[in-house]
Design an enzyme around this catalytic site. Sequence first.
Site, PDB file in Angstrom:
ATOM      1  CE1 TYR A 157     -44.674   2.779  -8.835  1.00  0.00           C
ATOM      2  CE2 TYR A 157     -44.931   3.415  -6.448  1.00  0.00           C
ATOM      3  CZ  TYR A 157     -44.070   2.920  -7.588  1.00  0.00           C
ATOM      4  OH  TYR A 157     -42.683   2.385  -7.267  1.00  0.00           O
ATOM      5  CE  LYS A 164     -40.052   1.525  -5.715  1.00  0.00           C
ATOM      6  NZ  LYS A 164     -38.867   0.693  -5.707  1.00  0.00           N
ATOM      7  CG  LEU A 196     -38.323  -3.754 -19.175  1.00  0.00           C
ATOM      8  CD1 LEU A 196     -38.757  -3.741 -20.340  1.00  0.00           C
ATOM      9  CD2 LEU A 196     -37.028  -4.870 -18.893  1.00  0.00           C
TER      10      LEU A 196
HETATM   11  P1  NAD Z   1     -35.668  -1.916 -14.603  1.00  0.00           P
HETATM   12  O1  NAD Z   1     -36.689  -2.483 -15.303  1.00  0.00           O
HETATM   13  O2  NAD Z   1     -34.545  -1.603 -15.784  1.00  0.00           O
HETATM   14  O3  NAD Z   1     -35.244  -2.642 -13.345  1.00  0.00           O
HETATM   15  C1  NAD Z   1     -35.802  -3.398 -12.309  1.00  0.00           C
HETATM   16  C2  NAD Z   1     -35.050  -4.405 -12.124  1.00  0.00           C
HETATM   17  O4  NAD Z   1     -35.669  -5.203 -11.146  1.00  0.00           O
HETATM   18  C3  NAD Z   1     -34.732  -5.362 -13.290  1.00  0.00           C
HETATM   19  O5  NAD Z   1     -33.587  -5.311 -13.677  1.00  0.00           O
HETATM   20  C4  NAD Z   1     -35.334  -6.668 -12.900  1.00  0.00           C
HETATM   21  O6  NAD Z   1     -34.541  -7.663 -13.563  1.00  0.00           O
HETATM   22  C5  NAD Z   1     -35.182  -6.425 -11.574  1.00  0.00           C
HETATM   23  N1  NAD Z   1     -35.901  -7.513 -10.651  1.00  0.00           N
HETATM   24  C6  NAD Z   1     -37.260  -7.525 -10.769  1.00  0.00           C
HETATM   25  N2  NAD Z   1     -37.740  -8.943 -10.119  1.00  0.00           N
HETATM   26  C7  NAD Z   1     -36.462  -9.510  -9.638  1.00  0.00           C
HETATM   27  C8  NAD Z   1     -36.341 -10.683  -8.938  1.00  0.00           C
HETATM   28  N3  NAD Z   1     -37.233 -11.259  -8.724  1.00  0.00           N
HETATM   29  N4  NAD Z   1     -34.756 -10.790  -8.710  1.00  0.00           N
HETATM   30  C9  NAD Z   1     -33.822 -10.005  -9.050  1.00  0.00           C
HETATM   31  N5  NAD Z   1     -34.197  -8.808 -10.030  1.00  0.00           N
HETATM   32  C10 NAD Z   1     -35.389  -8.765 -10.205  1.00  0.00           C
HETATM   33  O7  NAD Z   1     -36.392  -0.366 -14.315  1.00  0.00           O
HETATM   34  P2  NAD Z   1     -36.109   0.616 -13.325  1.00  0.00           P
HETATM   35  O8  NAD Z   1     -36.941   1.925 -13.725  1.00  0.00           O
HETATM   36  O9  NAD Z   1     -34.545   0.969 -13.621  1.00  0.00           O
HETATM   37  O10 NAD Z   1     -36.141   0.172 -11.957  1.00  0.00           O
HETATM   38  C11 NAD Z   1     -35.131   0.184 -10.939  1.00  0.00           C
HETATM   39  C12 NAD Z   1     -35.733   0.633  -9.598  1.00  0.00           C
HETATM   40  O11 NAD Z   1     -35.797   2.315  -9.844  1.00  0.00           O
HETATM   41  C13 NAD Z   1     -36.873   0.324  -9.096  1.00  0.00           C
HETATM   42  O12 NAD Z   1     -36.899   0.032  -7.776  1.00  0.00           O
HETATM   43  C14 NAD Z   1     -38.044   1.235  -9.368  1.00  0.00           C
HETATM   44  O13 NAD Z   1     -38.956   1.256  -8.470  1.00  0.00           O
HETATM   45  C15 NAD Z   1     -36.981   2.375  -9.133  1.00  0.00           C
HETATM   46  N6  NAD Z   1     -37.698   3.767  -9.650  1.00  0.00           N
HETATM   47  C16 NAD Z   1     -38.014   3.695 -11.010  1.00  0.00           C
HETATM   48  C17 NAD Z   1     -38.567   5.207 -11.710  1.00  0.00           C
HETATM   49  C18 NAD Z   1     -39.120   5.128 -12.942  1.00  0.00           C
HETATM   50  O14 NAD Z   1     -39.770   5.903 -13.333  1.00  0.00           O
HETATM   51  N7  NAD Z   1     -38.533   4.387 -13.738  1.00  0.00           N
HETATM   52  C19 NAD Z   1     -38.567   5.978 -10.464  1.00  0.00           C
HETATM   53  C20 NAD Z   1     -38.393   6.142  -9.064  1.00  0.00           C
HETATM   54  C21 NAD Z   1     -37.892   4.545  -8.880  1.00  0.00           C
HETATM   55  O1  0WE Z   2     -41.489   1.667  -9.572  1.00  0.00           O
HETATM   56  C1  0WE Z   2     -42.031   1.926 -10.455  1.00  0.00           C
HETATM   57  C2  0WE Z   2     -42.357   0.688 -11.363  1.00  0.00           C
HETATM   58  C3  0WE Z   2     -42.145  -0.463 -11.009  1.00  0.00           C
HETATM   59  C4  0WE Z   2     -42.858  -1.844 -11.712  1.00  0.00           C
HETATM   60  C5  0WE Z   2     -43.174  -1.871 -12.908  1.00  0.00           C
HETATM   61  C6  0WE Z   2     -43.817  -2.660 -13.504  1.00  0.00           C
HETATM   62  C7  0WE Z   2     -44.485  -2.884 -14.937  1.00  0.00           C
HETATM   63  C8  0WE Z   2     -44.238  -4.247 -15.343  1.00  0.00           C
HETATM   64  C9  0WE Z   2     -43.103  -2.966 -11.067  1.00  0.00           C
HETATM   65  N1  0WE Z   2     -43.530  -4.009 -11.536  1.00  0.00           N
HETATM   66  C10 0WE Z   2     -43.940  -3.984 -12.577  1.00  0.00           C
HETATM   67  N2  0WE Z   2     -44.631  -4.917 -13.246  1.00  0.00           N
HETATM   68  C11 0WE Z   2     -44.873  -5.201 -14.546  1.00  0.00           C
HETATM   69  O2  0WE Z   2     -45.541  -6.231 -15.165  1.00  0.00           O
HETATM   70  N3  0WE Z   2     -41.922   3.283 -11.103  1.00  0.00           N
HETATM   71  C12 0WE Z   2     -41.477   4.245 -10.296  1.00  0.00           C
HETATM   72  C13 0WE Z   2     -42.295   3.456 -12.498  1.00  0.00           C
HETATM   73  C14 0WE Z   2     -43.746   3.925 -12.539  1.00  0.00           C
HETATM   74  O3  0WE Z   2     -44.849   2.918 -12.720  1.00  0.00           O
HETATM   75  C15 0WE Z   2     -45.889   3.516 -12.661  1.00  0.00           C
HETATM   76  C16 0WE Z   2     -45.715   4.951 -12.277  1.00  0.00           C
HETATM   77  C17 0WE Z   2     -44.463   5.025 -12.474  1.00  0.00           C
HETATM   78  C18 0WE Z   2     -43.677   6.486 -12.247  1.00  0.00           C
HETATM   79  C19 0WE Z   2     -47.139   2.888 -12.382  1.00  0.00           C
HETATM   80  C20 0WE Z   2     -48.386   3.850 -12.283  1.00  0.00           C
HETATM   81  C21 0WE Z   2     -48.137   5.034 -12.341  1.00  0.00           C
HETATM   82  C22 0WE Z   2     -46.926   5.879 -12.159  1.00  0.00           C
END
Ligand code: NAD
Ligand code: 0WE
Length: 266
Positions: A157, A164, A196
């Site tokens: 991460y 974060k 995604l």
């Molecule tokens: P996601 O890819 O659906 O959402 C991420 C969003 O960030 C996308 O809609 C993308 O368009 C937007 N984004 C990235 N760069 C941008 C920019 N320059 N301008 C405007 N928008 C931008 O994935 P998600 O998992 O729904 O992520 C949403 C949030 O949840 C993130 O902050 C992520 O860290 C957090 N989160 C995700 C998880 C997980 O496991 N998926 C767990 C905890 C927290």
């Molecule tokens: O916040 C996240 C992921 C955020 C994220 C993911 C990507 C993948 C594609 C930010 N930037 C990018 N850039 C890319 O090019 N999470 C909480 C999901 C997540 O990501 C991990 C996790 C978990 C959980 C990465 C490593 C280990 C665990």
Amino acid sequence: MPGMGMLDGKTALIFGLSNDRSLAWGISQALHREGAKVAFSYAAVMEKRMRPLAESLGATFIEPCDVASDEEIGAVFAKARRELGTIDILIHSIAFARGEDLKGRFIDTSRDGFLLAHNISAYSLLGLARAARPLMPQGGAILTLTYYGAEKVVPKYNVMGVAKASLEATVRYLAADLGHEGIRVNAISAGPIRTLAASGISGFRGYLKSFADQAPLHRNVTIDDVGATAAFLCSPGAGAITGEVLYVDSGYNIMGMEVPEESAES
Ligand code: NAD
Ligand code: 0WE
């Protein structure tokens, strides 16, 4: 049943919807279900998949904004003021780091990669909050999404964990700044969900399985779990909650390491 929602009469502006797996989609549906009018801002490349979803919830305000740009943030809130008037809820569901920085060792993170992750994933909350403030003259709720890697080392991460940590501190400083205006600022720390943003991570399937094995509730988290908590945090019921990071993680974060069974040798 109309007229019975926790968020009746409220308007929410939602950043970070890309598709139907997005945490922002679970949140959007929950806010809409509770009676909120929903409006959206998206990263330009995401328009094709997010627009039909936004329209399915009756949204008419659907505007692009790259949160790396002060000009684009200014433009989207200027348009929001004209078309929505005031808003009650701001959802920040955005994170980005370079793919290469989520693979190797943290120590190899470049200055550029570090700054990019912090710019998009942490500073953007401050940028959006400052622009939203004039649209919240009667107070409001700001909500962002964070992850356990902010406070404990989750291998790979990496720089996102550091970003974060900055985001969570930003929540507290914003909450202190905006409290007297009736604006609450909180974060949900969600367990891992296949979105995604999680799709590029190798071994994510195994991670989900061992997470569910170890968490007290023995299940993974859904975007509906996150949505329901988001609706609560943005509702009058959470009127005395601000600066908080609330776990929606099946209880995973409360656990420590288990003492292993004695093996035959030792
Ligand atoms: P996601 O890819 O659906 O959402 C991420 C969003 O960030 C996308 O809609 C993308 O368009 C937007 N984004 C990235 N760069 C941008 C920019 N320059 N301008 C405007 N928008 C931008 O994935 P998600 O998992 O729904 O992520 C949403 C949030 O949840 C993130 O902050 C992520 O860290 C957090 N989160 C995700 C998880 C997980 O496991 N998926 C767990 C905890 C927290
Ligand atoms: O916040 C996240 C992921 C955020 C994220 C993911 C990507 C993948 C594609 C930010 N930037 C990018 N850039 C890319 O090019 N999470 C909480 C999901 C997540 O990501 C991990 C996790 C978990 C959980 C990465 C490593 C280990 C665990």
